[in-house]
Design a protein around this motif. Sequence first.
Motif, PDB file in Angstrom:
ATOM      1  N   TYR A   1      -7.948  -1.538   3.788  1.00  0.00           N
ATOM      2  CA  TYR A   1      -6.971  -1.338   4.475  1.00  0.00           C
ATOM      3  C   TYR A   1      -6.901  -2.196   6.169  1.00  0.00           C
TER       4      TYR A   1
ATOM      5  N   SER B   1      -5.612  -5.261   5.237  1.00  0.00           N
ATOM      6  CA  SER B   1      -3.922  -5.139   5.471  1.00  0.00           C
ATOM      7  C   SER B   1      -4.000  -5.042   7.084  1.00  0.00           C
ATOM      8  N   LYS B   2      -4.601  -4.630   7.672  1.00  0.00           N
ATOM      9  CA  LYS B   2      -4.828  -4.748   9.221  1.00  0.00           C
ATOM     10  C   LYS B   2      -5.016  -6.226   9.868  1.00  0.00           C
TER      11      LYS B   2
ATOM     12  N   ASN C   1     -12.505   0.963   0.330  1.00  0.00           N
ATOM     13  CA  ASN C   1     -12.507   1.650   1.882  1.00  0.00           C
ATOM     14  C   ASN C   1     -13.563   0.798   2.825  1.00  0.00           C
TER      15      ASN C   1
ATOM     16  N   TRP D   1      -5.071   4.391   4.925  1.00  0.00           N
ATOM     17  CA  TRP D   1      -5.194   3.507   3.638  1.00  0.00           C
ATOM     18  C   TRP D   1      -3.926   4.562   2.895  1.00  0.00           C
TER      19      TRP D   1
ATOM     20  N   ASP E   1       0.367   5.115   2.664  1.00  0.00           N
ATOM     21  CA  ASP E   1       1.506   3.832   2.402  1.00  0.00           C
ATOM     22  C   ASP E   1       1.290   3.449   1.205  1.00  0.00           C
ATOM     23  N   ILE E   2       0.383   3.673   0.251  1.00  0.00           N
ATOM     24  CA  ILE E   2      -0.612   2.568  -0.459  1.00  0.00           C
ATOM     25  C   ILE E   2       0.259   1.359  -0.377  1.00  0.00           C
TER      26      ILE E   2
ATOM     27  N   ASN F   1       0.579  -0.784   2.259  1.00  0.00           N
ATOM     28  CA  ASN F   1      -0.864  -0.755   2.780  1.00  0.00           C
ATOM     29  C   ASN F   1      -1.112  -2.333   1.776  1.00  0.00           C
TER      30      ASN F   1
ATOM     31  N   LEU G   1       0.974  -5.967   2.392  1.00  0.00           N
ATOM     32  CA  LEU G   1       0.637  -6.577   3.705  1.00  0.00           C
ATOM     33  C   LEU G   1      -0.790  -7.058   4.073  1.00  0.00           C
ATOM     34  N   ALA G   2      -1.663  -6.387   2.619  1.00  0.00           N
ATOM     35  CA  ALA G   2      -2.651  -7.061   3.176  1.00  0.00           C
ATOM     36  C   ALA G   2      -2.901  -8.022   1.441  1.00  0.00           C
TER      37      ALA G   2
END
Length: 170
Positions: A99, A102-103, A124, A133, A136-137, A140, A143-144
């Motif tokens: 996560y 993803s950020k 995580n 996380w 919406d796996i 995420n 995004l990651a």
Amino acid sequence: MRRFRSFIAAVVMLPGVAFAGDQYLDPTGFAVSGYDVVAYFDLEQSPVGQSQPAAVPGLSSITAEYNGAMFAFATEENRDRFLADPAAYVPQYDGHCAYGVSKGGKVPGNPNLWRIVDDKLYLNITKNVVGFWEEDIPANINLAETNWVDIEPTPASDRAIPQFTSDAPN
């Protein structure tokens, strides 16, 4: 010999070729805090929203090196499975929090906060983060994956895993 050196130099300098970054290591000095990365794939995964089974501690006498880090295993069989295909077992994002990646950043992954998605291991950092996380796996992960291209070459996180100490490897 000169052609071979030129070929190697060209391969190393290819734009867009990604090389693995540093694995996250906590004070144990082991990747994944000394827990057996192969054992995750033998554990029964809990449904989203429920805690996963505890990670399996590795043994300091059964190890293998990969990507510049030492991994510990509970059994020689698990070590051998790992050595046959390390990339199939190592956690995504060099053991950093999925996560967090993803950020857009590298923070440590807690070996007890895990999930396997499409045969890949994700960690995580905290139970609270697991909730975000799991909202919406797939999104995420997307995004990651996008962020990882840029942040992979940065140094591994040097932060401690919050509210976690490792008893592994044994």
